[in-house]
Enzyme design. Structure first.
Site, short mmCIF file in Angstrom:
data_model
loop_
_atom_site.label_atom_id
_atom_site.label_comp_id
_atom_site.label_asym_id
_atom_site.label_seq_id
_atom_site.Cartn_x
_atom_site.Cartn_y
_atom_site.Cartn_z
N LYS A 110 -0.76 -4.11 -4.49
CA LYS A 110 0.19 -4.19 -5.77
C LYS A 110 1.55 -4.18 -5.19
O LYS A 110 2.48 -4.37 -5.84
CB LYS A 110 -0.05 -2.83 -6.55
CG LYS A 110 -1.39 -2.72 -6.91
CD LYS A 110 -1.60 -3.40 -8.20
CE LYS A 110 -2.89 -3.04 -9.03
NZ LYS A 110 -4.25 -3.42 -8.44
C1 LIG Z 1 -5.44 -4.10 -8.76
C2 LIG Z 1 -6.48 -4.27 -7.75
C3 LIG Z 1 -7.53 -5.45 -7.78
C4 LIG Z 1 -7.57 -6.03 -8.83
O1 LIG Z 1 -6.41 -7.01 -9.00
P1 LIG Z 1 -6.21 -7.83 -10.63
O2 LIG Z 1 -4.89 -8.64 -10.47
O3 LIG Z 1 -6.23 -6.56 -11.47
O4 LIG Z 1 -7.36 -8.64 -10.96
C5 LIG Z 1 -8.31 -5.35 -6.73
N1 LIG Z 1 -8.17 -4.54 -5.51
C6 LIG Z 1 -7.39 -3.60 -5.65
C7 LIG Z 1 -7.24 -2.48 -4.48
C8 LIG Z 1 -6.54 -3.34 -6.60
O5 LIG Z 1 -5.45 -2.37 -6.37
#
Ligand SMILES: *Cc1c(COP(=O)(O)O)cnc(C)c1O
Length: 497
Positions: A110
């Site tokens: 993120k």
């Molecule tokens: C948010 C997240 C995901 C999923 O990503 P999306 O964009 O919501 O599909 C996968 N792995 C981790 C560690 C995340 O923080």
């Protein structure tokens, strides 16, 4: 004339990219997207081989054309903030490639988007002449909250409050949030699970807006979650970066196709890959990898989205999700930009918990999207297997992707390179990683991290190892129905006034 290239997936509303970033979500509840921009010519070959920040500048200028001086914005967001200058390194792991997205300030994927979003919001306010303070309310199941606070901490003109489920995040994630510094940040645990927490925050959001409590007080509410186009656009960049690296390694020639496997929850990450494909990047398949909450796997196989099913808590909690918000943008594209149809499906999802798309729409989606899922046992097995066989340590989310990649490759055959997106550091989830490696479980998470590091020799990211010595600054806990009061008090607003 104004350039209203962004439009709602649910109606006629349209706006430019500055407004889209400031708004987050369209007034009719739809998501903002620009099919026109995605399908307009982009000289993708010109970005291959460039340094990542230059690539980011060109790609983001294309996707968000109304922002002035994207070069400065990109540098402000990323320069010196990631472990590596190229932001998202590509590693060969056995017969696959792993694109490491977790080298940012909080060791979460993120970070790629949430380093950029505050910069975009600040720039959009400046360009549109807004002086209101932006108040970000966010519910988090663990990773978004910390990454958002790190991005917004001490950004002037903004405040951020993060709510997380009390007892519902990993001890490392809780510690990351409790120790967050910054004069404009607030953190609070909420008694309940993530769904309770998220719906309570949404309710508080709606009540503040409907009661006009902030009117005339120089404050506007906003959200840092992944429906904002300002969070999605920065994620498009690393698809080009991975392709560029494979060209640089001599593994492919310019124009050859490659595949990506994406551990998915809210569907934002994988959708960014589809945007890259629409912009011309030679992507063959996008493989959606799910854990036991396989609502997306079933949808991509059958065309029926059915959230009426048990919710499982897994070792990959960021993918424990049954309502995958960003799918709405894909549905909009696959239906030929039919806002009426999309609104209908979303209304059915909210009232009945289920909707079904037509065979023709599913066929369009399946031209690119494949789906595989992975059980809890397979997740743990895969972490152990990949470590023993390839010497690579992956976190549970990445392990779901690695397993899906193996299953996909067995089915697809051929020699097209497969890139697995790695979304978190293994040190954020020490318990399942230890289980996979046969390391004894301890009660102290930091001892657990050390035991993994001692066994594997994989360096612990500094932001995680330094947590132990950081002061706990946030200890607040509230009941669900007190979130609104908490927000008003944080903002210094008297409810009765
Ligand atoms: C948010 C997240 C995901 C999923 O990503 P999306 O964009 O919501 O599909 C996968 N792995 C981790 C560690 C995340 O923080």
């Amino acid at each position: 004339m104004e350039n209203k290239k962004y439009r709602s997936t649910r109606g006629d509303f349209s706006c430019n990219s500055l407004e889209a970033v400031l708004m987050g979500i369209a007034p009719d509840g739809g998501l903002l997207i620009s099919p026109e921009i995605l399908q307009s010519p982009f000289d993708w070959k010109a970005v291959i081989g460039l340094p990542t920040l230059d690539m980011a500048k060109l790609i983001l200028s294309h996707l968000l054309p109304d922002f002035n001086d994207m070069d400065t914005l990109v540098h402000r967001a990323y320069k010196g903030k990631f472990e590596t200058e190229d932001l998202t390194p590509l590693k060969q792991v056995g017969d696959k490639y792993v694109l490491e997205l977790f080298r940012g300030p909080t060791s979460a994927f993120k970070d790629v988007a949430l380093s950029m979003l505050p910069v975009l919001i600040t720039a959009a306010k400046k360009q549109t002449g807004r002086t209101d303070e932006t108040v970000i309310l966010t519910a988090t199941s663990g990773d978004t909250g910390k990454a958002a606070m790190a991005g917004f901490a001490d950004v002037s003109g903004t405040r951020i409050i993060v709510f997380y489920p009390n007892g519902g995040v990993s001890p490392i994630q809780r510690s990351q949030m409790e120790t967050q510094e910054g004069s404009n940040v607030g953190v609070c645990a909420v008694n309940g699970n993530f769904d309770d927490c998220q719906s309570a925050v949404k309710q508080a959001f709606a009540r503040i807006n409907s009661s006009k409590i902030l009117d005339g007080k120089g404050k506007t509410l906003s959200s840092a979650n992944s429906i904002n186009i300002g969070r999605l656009a920065p994620q498009v960049v690393y698809y080009f970066k991975a392709y560029s690296d494979l060209v640089g390694l001599g593994r492919i020639r310019l124009g050859d196709v490659i595949d990506f496997v994406v551990p998915s929850g809210n569907f934002g990450d994988i959708l960014a890959g589809y945007f890259a494909k629409l912009m011309g990047l030679p992507v063959r398949n996008l493989v959606c990898a799910s854990n036991e909450n396989r609502v997306l796997t079933d949808f991509l196989e059958t065309g029926t989205y059915d959230r009426r099913r048990p919710f499982y808590r897994t070792s990959s909690p960021s993918m424990d999700i049954l309502i995958s918000s960003n799918l709405e943008r894909l549905l909009f594209l696959a239906s030929g930009c039919n806002a009426k149809k999309v609104s209908g499906w979303m209304a059915e999802l909210s009232s009945e918990g289920i909707f079904k798309i037509d065979a023709s729409e599913l066929a369009i989606i399946n031209e690119t999207f494949k789906a595989f899922c992975c059980t809890e046992n397979q997740t743990i097995e895969t972490i152990g297997e990949v470590y023993r066989r390839d010497g690579y340590l992956c976190d549970p989310h990445t392990a779901v992707g690695m397993k899906a990649a193996s299953d996909y490759m067995a089915q697809a055959g051929g020699n097209v390179p497969v890139v697995v997106l790695s979304t978190a550091s293994p040190y954020k989830f020490p318990a399942p990683v230890s289980e996979a490696l046969g390391i004894e479980l301890r009660s102290d998470e930091f001892e657990q991290i050390k035991a993994i590091a001692d066994k594997t020799g994989v360096p612990v990211p500094k932001n995680l190892s330094s947590l132990r010595d950081k002061k706990v600054l946030h200890r607040d806990v509230v009941e669900r129905d007190k979130i609104l009061d908490y927000v008003l008090e944080f903002l210094g607003i008297d409810k009765e006034a």
